[in-house]
Design an enzyme around this catalytic site. Structure first.
Site, PDB file in Angstrom:
ATOM      1  N   ASP A 270     -32.049   0.976   1.895  1.00 29.81           N
ATOM      2  CA  ASP A 270     -33.306   0.818   2.622  1.00 29.81           C
ATOM      3  C   ASP A 270     -33.585   2.144   3.304  1.00 29.81           C
ATOM      4  O   ASP A 270     -32.650   2.865   3.665  1.00 29.81           O
ATOM      5  CB  ASP A 270     -33.216  -0.280   3.699  1.00 29.81           C
ATOM      6  CG  ASP A 270     -32.473   0.207   4.914  1.00 29.81           C
ATOM      7  OD1 ASP A 270     -31.253   0.463   4.794  1.00 29.81           O
ATOM      8  OD2 ASP A 270     -33.089   0.373   5.976  1.00 29.81           O
TER       9      ASP A 270
ATOM     10  N   ASP B 254     -32.116  -6.222   9.935  1.00 29.49           N
ATOM     11  CA  ASP B 254     -31.058  -5.417  10.532  1.00 29.49           C
ATOM     12  C   ASP B 254     -30.770  -5.995  11.910  1.00 29.49           C
ATOM     13  O   ASP B 254     -31.664  -6.521  12.575  1.00 29.49           O
ATOM     14  CB  ASP B 254     -31.511  -3.953  10.630  1.00 29.49           C
ATOM     15  CG  ASP B 254     -30.360  -3.059  11.051  1.00 29.49           C
ATOM     16  OD1 ASP B 254     -29.220  -3.562  11.168  1.00 29.49           O
ATOM     17  OD2 ASP B 254     -30.603  -1.858  11.260  1.00 29.49           O
TER      18      ASP B 254
ATOM     19  N   CYS C 152     -49.683   3.049 -10.884  1.00 29.00           N
ATOM     20  CA  CYS C 152     -49.997   2.429  -9.588  1.00 29.00           C
ATOM     21  C   CYS C 152     -51.517   2.333  -9.393  1.00 29.00           C
ATOM     22  O   CYS C 152     -52.291   3.046 -10.042  1.00 29.00           O
ATOM     23  CB  CYS C 152     -49.340   3.197  -8.444  1.00 29.00           C
ATOM     24  SG  CYS C 152     -50.280   4.597  -7.831  1.00 29.00           S
TER      25      CYS C 152
ATOM     26  N   CYS D  98     -48.972   7.588 -14.120  1.00 26.37           N
ATOM     27  CA  CYS D  98     -48.462   6.639 -13.122  1.00 26.37           C
ATOM     28  C   CYS D  98     -49.342   5.383 -13.184  1.00 26.37           C
ATOM     29  O   CYS D  98     -50.567   5.473 -13.220  1.00 26.37           O
ATOM     30  CB  CYS D  98     -48.491   7.245 -11.729  1.00 26.37           C
ATOM     31  SG  CYS D  98     -48.036   6.066 -10.434  1.00 26.37           S
TER      32      CYS D  98
ATOM     33  N   HIS E 263     -48.704   4.432  -3.781  1.00 29.73           N
ATOM     34  CA  HIS E 263     -48.118   5.316  -4.803  1.00 29.73           C
ATOM     35  C   HIS E 263     -46.624   5.544  -4.563  1.00 29.73           C
ATOM     36  O   HIS E 263     -45.825   5.441  -5.499  1.00 29.73           O
ATOM     37  CB  HIS E 263     -48.842   6.666  -4.866  1.00 29.73           C
ATOM     38  CG  HIS E 263     -48.125   7.631  -5.755  1.00 29.73           C
ATOM     39  ND1 HIS E 263     -48.276   7.624  -7.127  1.00 29.73           N
ATOM     40  CD2 HIS E 263     -47.181   8.568  -5.471  1.00 29.73           C
ATOM     41  CE1 HIS E 263     -47.458   8.528  -7.651  1.00 29.73           C
ATOM     42  NE2 HIS E 263     -46.792   9.114  -6.670  1.00 29.73           N
TER      43      HIS E 263
ATOM     44  N   ASP F  97     -23.357  -3.556  15.054  1.00 33.15           N
ATOM     45  CA  ASP F  97     -22.430  -2.420  14.990  1.00 33.15           C
ATOM     46  C   ASP F  97     -22.854  -1.352  15.980  1.00 33.15           C
ATOM     47  O   ASP F  97     -23.990  -1.362  16.461  1.00 33.15           O
ATOM     48  CB  ASP F  97     -22.413  -1.814  13.575  1.00 33.15           C
ATOM     49  CG  ASP F  97     -23.780  -1.257  13.167  1.00 33.15           C
ATOM     50  OD1 ASP F  97     -24.803  -1.811  13.620  1.00 33.15           O
ATOM     51  OD2 ASP F  97     -23.829  -0.273  12.413  1.00 33.15           O
TER      52      ASP F  97
ATOM     53  N   CYS G 287     -53.201   5.758  -8.511  1.00 38.38           N
ATOM     54  CA  CYS G 287     -53.365   6.711  -9.621  1.00 38.38           C
ATOM     55  C   CYS G 287     -54.336   6.197 -10.676  1.00 38.38           C
ATOM     56  O   CYS G 287     -54.934   6.993 -11.402  1.00 38.38           O
ATOM     57  CB  CYS G 287     -52.011   7.031 -10.241  1.00 38.38           C
ATOM     58  SG  CYS G 287     -50.994   8.048  -9.162  1.00 38.38           S
TER      59      CYS G 287
HETATM   60 ZN    ZN Z   1     -49.326   6.524  -8.597  1.00 35.28          ZN
END
Ligand code: ZN
Length: 398
Positions: free
Chosen positions: A291, A118, A331, A329, A360, A172, A334
């Site tokens: 983002d 940015d 990840c 999940c 996570h 900007d 998890c």
């Molecule tokens: Zn997870």
């Protein structure tokens, strides 16, 4: 060994430094692969010198050249494809020249996938103290040590070219909310003028330059801003100045008004947004990139995203719960840790709480984006959204 000698010695190793890439050999590309039948949602592909990824995508924010508490390997395992850094922060500390001397951002932070920087417009107005804005640029005091600085459009480009990100942003003025029509008109014209100067200063070298549409909460000024930026011509177009305190309805109406004003064959990037539901709504309007600090910041504050709503890990009900944050999940967190353990880490203020929670939440965003892409590919986005809403209806664990 100290200083430069140690750095040179480390560079001699194959690992962990990403190879130096001559950005000039590659050119930025965006391919629009399809538009979904019932909505304006788009499936696209972005090609950069540091690899390609599909859109829509979510860009985790690493302002200080780090996604807080994550290593690059963590991010790769989660499936993160692109990250953003902030040139305002890196200009002040450690300094863009130092990063350039060390081979650019990718090498500096050991991240070999695409990076967006940015311009720092938002931080100049939110963090910079005692700022004075003129048509030439912004004078401000560092929020770190009070030192005085001046940044103009040409310098914003120079800083980002030194940092060497794949996608860079024009300077900007981020308009506060609420703002009068007169102020917004003047500010939007200034952003156009700065965008023109950024384009003139931009030398390409394999980087892409995006313009930022401003215009506050006024449709005619959004239209004017989009038209003027299209005339200048950019590799991509961002919608800035939203999620600054306005209601979700106003934000949504501004996105749905502005997105169709942007060229079909360039990526559209909604800056600083947002929550999972914001992403879904904006994807329907044809936004390709997002983002936001929400998944990572909320993780550090113990707020976890799941497909059945938000989960606040400090709540006492989790203290003996052996289940993971979300059953099913995939990840790392998890697959290995219980809610009870995560609650303990969080209440004991252990560093590992930040890491595991961040893993996570980022994984949740990556999976959400994958689901959205698949739904666009199959032309059933509205069905996907309906199911997504039904699953989490009223179940937030607050
Ligand atoms: Zn997870």
């Amino acid at each position: 060994m100290k200083g430069n000698k140690r750095i040179e010695a480390a560079r001699g190793l194959e690992f962990p430094w990403p190879p130096r890439i001559d950005l000039g050999e590659m050119s930025f590309q965006f391919h629009l692969m399809k538009t979904e039948k019932e909505t304006g949602a788009r499936l696209g592909k972005i090609v950069t010198a540091h690899g390609e990824f599909e859109t829509p995508t979510f860009i985790p924010v690493g302002s200080q050249a780090t996604i807080k508490s994550m290593t690059s390997d963590d991010l790769i395992e989660i499936g993160v494809e692109i990250i953003s850094n902030n040139s305002y922060h890196l200009y002040l500390r450690p300094g863009h020249r130092i990063i350039e001397q060390l081979g650019g951002l990718h090498r500096f932070m050991n991240w070999n996938r695409p990076i967006l920087t940015d311009s720092g417009g938002y931080q100049l107005f939110s963090l910079g103290q005692l700022r004075e804005i003129s048509k030439d640029g912004v004078t401000f005091q560092s929020h770190i040590d009070g030192s005085r600085h001046f940044i103009n459009p040409e310098m914003a480009i120079e800083i980002q070219q030194s940092l060497g990100a794949d996608i860079i942003m024009s300077l900007d003025e981020c308009i506060p909310y609420p703002a009068s029509y007169e102020y917004t008109l003047r500010s939007t014209s200034l952003t156009t003028e700065w965008a023109r100067q950024c384009k003139e200063a931009f030398r390409g070298n394999g980087q892409a330059l995006f313009g930022i549409v401003q215009g506050g909460m006024f449709e005619d000024l959004r239209e004017k801003s989009a038209r003027e930026l299209r005339e200048i011509g950019f590799d991509g177009y961002a919608i800035g100045g939203l999620s600054v305190g306005e209601s979700p309805d106003i934000m949504y109406s501004m996105v749905s008004y502005t997105a169709p004003l942007l060229p079909r064959d360039n990526p559209r990037y909604l800056m600083g947004v947002g929550k999972p539901e914001d992403l879904i709504d904006a994807v329907k309007e044809g936004i390709d990139l997002f983002d936001c600090v929400i998944p990572t910041r909320n993780a550090r504050n113990g707020m976890l995203f799941t497909s059945f709503g938000k989960l606040v890990i400090k709540n006492a009900r989790h203290s003996t719960d052996e289940r993971p944050i979300e059953e099913g999940c995939g990840c790392y967190t998890c697959r290995h840790y219980s809610r009870a353990y995560l609650r303990h880490l969080y209440t004991a203020r252990e560093i590992l709480a930040m890491r595991l929670n961040t893993i996570h939440n980022l994984y949740y965003y990556v999976q959400l984006i994958k689901g959205l892409r698949e739904a666009i590919r199959r032309d059933n986005l509205l069905h996907f959204c309906k199911q997504w809403n039904e699953k989490r209806e009223g179940k937030d664990d607050l």
